[in-house]
Write a protein that holds these residues in place. Structure first.
Motif, PDB file in Angstrom:
ATOM      1  N   LEU A 290       0.841  -1.185   0.000  1.00 38.10           N
ATOM      2  CA  LEU A 290       0.000   0.000   0.000  1.00 38.10           C
ATOM      3  C   LEU A 290       0.880   1.241   0.000  1.00 38.10           C
ATOM      4  N   TRP A 291       0.655   2.122  -0.997  1.00 38.93           N
ATOM      5  CA  TRP A 291       1.502   3.308  -1.179  1.00 38.93           C
ATOM      6  C   TRP A 291       2.961   2.901  -1.364  1.00 38.93           C
ATOM      7  N   PHE A 292       3.180   1.690  -1.893  1.00 41.20           N
ATOM      8  CA  PHE A 292       4.510   1.160  -2.185  1.00 41.20           C
ATOM      9  C   PHE A 292       5.367   0.966  -0.938  1.00 41.20           C
ATOM     10  N   VAL A 293       4.744   1.008   0.240  1.00 42.30           N
ATOM     11  CA  VAL A 293       5.508   0.916   1.481  1.00 42.30           C
ATOM     12  C   VAL A 293       4.895  -0.119   2.437  1.00 42.30           C
ATOM     13  N   ILE A 294       3.592  -0.014   2.686  1.00 46.94           N
ATOM     14  CA  ILE A 294       2.943  -0.816   3.728  1.00 46.94           C
ATOM     15  C   ILE A 294       2.464  -2.152   3.155  1.00 46.94           C
ATOM     16  N   PRO A 295       2.978  -3.286   3.639  1.00 47.69           N
ATOM     17  CA  PRO A 295       2.486  -4.590   3.166  1.00 47.69           C
ATOM     18  C   PRO A 295       1.116  -4.886   3.766  1.00 47.69           C
ATOM     19  N   ILE A 296       0.192  -5.278   2.930  1.00 56.19           N
ATOM     20  CA  ILE A 296      -1.174  -5.559   3.391  1.00 56.19           C
ATOM     21  C   ILE A 296      -1.787  -6.627   2.492  1.00 56.19           C
ATOM     22  N   LYS A 297      -2.582  -7.500   3.065  1.00 57.86           N
ATOM     23  CA  LYS A 297      -3.218  -8.572   2.308  1.00 57.86           C
ATOM     24  C   LYS A 297      -4.456  -8.055   1.584  1.00 57.86           C
ATOM     25  N   MET A 298      -4.763  -8.709   0.473  1.00 59.21           N
ATOM     26  CA  MET A 298      -5.870  -8.264  -0.368  1.00 59.21           C
ATOM     27  C   MET A 298      -7.207  -8.310   0.369  1.00 59.21           C
ATOM     28  N   LYS A 299      -7.386  -9.285   1.253  1.00 56.67           N
ATOM     29  CA  LYS A 299      -8.672  -9.400   1.929  1.00 56.67           C
ATOM     30  C   LYS A 299      -8.964  -8.196   2.819  1.00 56.67           C
ATOM     31  N   TRP A 300      -7.898  -7.627   3.410  1.00 54.88           N
ATOM     32  CA  TRP A 300      -8.105  -6.438   4.236  1.00 54.88           C
ATOM     33  C   TRP A 300      -8.376  -5.209   3.369  1.00 54.88           C
ATOM     34  N   MET A 301      -7.723  -5.141   2.222  1.00 54.57           N
ATOM     35  CA  MET A 301      -7.998  -4.053   1.295  1.00 54.57           C
ATOM     36  C   MET A 301      -9.432  -4.131   0.789  1.00 54.57           C
ATOM     37  N   ALA A 302      -9.927  -5.363   0.541  1.00 54.39           N
ATOM     38  CA  ALA A 302     -11.299  -5.539   0.069  1.00 54.39           C
ATOM     39  C   ALA A 302     -12.300  -5.068   1.110  1.00 54.39           C
ATOM     40  N   ILE A 303     -12.004  -5.320   2.379  1.00 55.34           N
ATOM     41  CA  ILE A 303     -12.899  -4.867   3.449  1.00 55.34           C
ATOM     42  C   ILE A 303     -12.938  -3.346   3.495  1.00 55.34           C
ATOM     43  N   VAL A 304     -11.778  -2.730   3.318  1.00 58.51           N
ATOM     44  CA  VAL A 304     -11.722  -1.261   3.326  1.00 58.51           C
ATOM     45  C   VAL A 304     -12.524  -0.687   2.160  1.00 58.51           C
ATOM     46  N   TYR A 305     -12.333  -1.259   0.959  1.00 57.76           N
ATOM     47  CA  TYR A 305     -13.062  -0.765  -0.195  1.00 57.76           C
ATOM     48  C   TYR A 305     -14.553  -1.037  -0.065  1.00 57.76           C
ATOM     49  N   GLY A 306     -14.900  -2.171   0.523  1.00 57.31           N
ATOM     50  CA  GLY A 306     -16.317  -2.453   0.762  1.00 57.31           C
ATOM     51  C   GLY A 306     -16.937  -1.426   1.691  1.00 57.31           C
ATOM     52  N   ALA A 307     -16.177  -1.015   2.711  1.00 59.51           N
ATOM     53  CA  ALA A 307     -16.670   0.014   3.636  1.00 59.51           C
ATOM     54  C   ALA A 307     -16.829   1.354   2.923  1.00 59.51           C
ATOM     55  N   ILE A 308     -15.900   1.675   2.004  1.00 63.23           N
ATOM     56  CA  ILE A 308     -15.996   2.927   1.243  1.00 63.23           C
ATOM     57  C   ILE A 308     -17.233   2.907   0.353  1.00 63.23           C
ATOM     58  N   ILE A 309     -17.487   1.787  -0.304  1.00 58.95           N
ATOM     59  CA  ILE A 309     -18.661   1.670  -1.167  1.00 58.95           C
ATOM     60  C   ILE A 309     -19.938   1.834  -0.358  1.00 58.95           C
ATOM     61  N   LEU A 310     -19.990   1.175   0.808  1.00 59.10           N
ATOM     62  CA  LEU A 310     -21.167   1.282   1.667  1.00 59.10           C
ATOM     63  C   LEU A 310     -21.364   2.708   2.148  1.00 59.10           C
ATOM     64  N   TYR A 311     -20.272   3.368   2.483  1.00 58.25           N
ATOM     65  CA  TYR A 311     -20.355   4.773   2.931  1.00 58.25           C
ATOM     66  C   TYR A 311     -20.888   5.668   1.813  1.00 58.25           C
ATOM     67  N   ASP A 312     -20.400   5.455   0.588  1.00 60.38           N
ATOM     68  CA  ASP A 312     -20.882   6.250  -0.545  1.00 60.38           C
ATOM     69  C   ASP A 312     -22.387   6.074  -0.744  1.00 60.38           C
ATOM     70  N   MET A 313     -22.853   4.836  -0.663  1.00 62.36           N
ATOM     71  CA  MET A 313     -24.272   4.575  -0.859  1.00 62.36           C
ATOM     72  C   MET A 313     -25.121   5.242   0.221  1.00 62.36           C
ATOM     73  N   ILE A 314     -24.689   5.099   1.472  1.00 58.01           N
ATOM     74  CA  ILE A 314     -25.447   5.700   2.579  1.00 58.01           C
ATOM     75  C   ILE A 314     -25.474   7.219   2.445  1.00 58.01           C
ATOM     76  N   THR A 315     -24.340   7.802   2.050  1.00 54.63           N
ATOM     77  CA  THR A 315     -24.269   9.268   1.890  1.00 54.63           C
ATOM     78  C   THR A 315     -25.236   9.745   0.823  1.00 54.63           C
ATOM     79  N   TYR A 316     -25.260   9.059  -0.320  1.00 57.94           N
ATOM     80  CA  TYR A 316     -26.178   9.445  -1.393  1.00 57.94           C
ATOM     81  C   TYR A 316     -27.631   9.310  -0.956  1.00 57.94           C
ATOM     82  N   LEU A 317     -27.945   8.249  -0.257  1.00 60.97           N
ATOM     83  CA  LEU A 317     -29.332   8.021   0.160  1.00 60.97           C
ATOM     84  C   LEU A 317     -29.764   9.044   1.208  1.00 60.97           C
ATOM     85  N   ARG A 318     -28.868   9.455   2.070  1.00 63.04           N
ATOM     86  CA  ARG A 318     -29.217  10.414   3.123  1.00 63.04           C
ATOM     87  C   ARG A 318     -29.560  11.780   2.556  1.00 63.04           C
ATOM     88  N   VAL A 319     -28.911  12.173   1.481  1.00 65.26           N
ATOM     89  CA  VAL A 319     -29.171  13.492   0.890  1.00 65.26           C
ATOM     90  C   VAL A 319     -30.216  13.421  -0.222  1.00 65.26           C
TER      91      VAL A 319
END
Length: 292
Positions: free
Chosen positions: A163-192
């Protein structure tokens, strides 16, 4: 055999080799057109109202919109160090046909969602009493590209990236982060009140959901199947009790009944051609009749 396997048997020859490269070429063309002639790019977006008025080329040309039109250096880095290696690796893992089906089904779902949204809203969405036209920039390939990352994370969850060419991280943890971002985007759109913006997100990820559930054996969650597996484990555990010592052994030949405690030099292997978990010693591995 699931429906994807059946499709691959019939239409496997239609898989597009090196599809990731073609997608990247489309993104590069779209990126430069965005900066050279934005008005031309506006004529290629997925605008349903204009498609219904005869501009049918938009059914295809909208796919050249790059996931990001920001900083050029960031665009190049995301393509060279993110999308291309992940896309090509996923294609090698799945095969050309499955990868092609995954990408095209994502694009197809977005296309269908755009038309359904237009027919439901009439091309306008009302926020705070003010009506806004649903433009062609709402439905893009951004989340389709993101679904490729999620699919790769599901296929290779323990693959490690920097991550950022420095931090080693497994794909499954990155997927969880991106899943949280997607969920946040959806909730934000629905709230407004911008539920229209949540539609392309859901549509773009339908291919991921579809592939995820279709490649999992859901029968294993059947109560009868769960009970059968428990009984089988109990039977296997009991069969591996050595009568002489009363201890539990790790291996037992399904033919002669010998275990590693009978002879420490015996080797045991499971037979891949037998239906079930049948283990054999070295003397019977190649001489037994396969259980069908």
């Amino acid at each position: 055999m699931n429906w994807i396997d059946k499709l691959e048997r019939k239409f496997g020859r239609f898989g597009v080799e090196n599809l990731t490269m073609y997608v990247i070429i489309c993104y590069v063309v779209g990126y430069f057109l965005t900066y050279l002639n934005p008005n031309l790019m506006d004529m290629m977006s997925l605008d349903v109202a204009k498609i219904l008025h005869g501009q049918v080329w938009r059914l295809v040309t909208w796919v050249i919109y790059p996931p990001s039109t920001g900083n050029f250096l960031l665009f190049v880095i995301s393509i060279l160090f993110f999308y291309y290696p992940i896309g090509t690796s996923l294609e090698r893992t799945w095969g050309a046909f499955r990868y092609t089906l995954y990408i095209f089904s994502g694009l197809f779902f977005v296309l269908i969602a755009a038309f359904l949204t237009y027919f439901i809203t009439g091309g306008y969405v009302t926020i705070g009493g003010v009506s806004y036209m649903i433009g062609g920039g709402v439905f893009t390939t951004y989340y389709v590209s993101l679904s490729v990352f999620l699919a790769y994370a599901m296929s290779c969850p323990d693959m490690q990236i920097l991550l950022w060419f420095v931090i080693p991280i497994k794909m499954k943890w990155m997927a969880i982060v991106y899943g949280a971002i997607i969920l946040y985007d959806m909730i934000t759109y629905l709230r407004v009140g911008l539920w229209v913006m949540a539609v392309p997100i859901i549509a773009s990820l339908l291919n991921f959901v579809l592939f995820f559930f279709s490649t999992r054996n859901m029968q294993r969650y059947n109560p009868k199947e769960v009970h059968r597996r428990r009984e089988f484990k109990k039977a296997v555990a009991q069969s591996r009790v050595n009568p002489a010592t009363g201890g539990i052994t790790k291996h037992k030949c399904a033919i002669c009944g010998r275990t590693e405690k009978d002879d420490p030099n015996l080797e045991f292997r499971f037979c891949s051609k037998c239906n079930g978990n049948y283990e054999y010693c070295q003397d019977h591995l190649f001489t037994h009749q396969h259980v069908k």
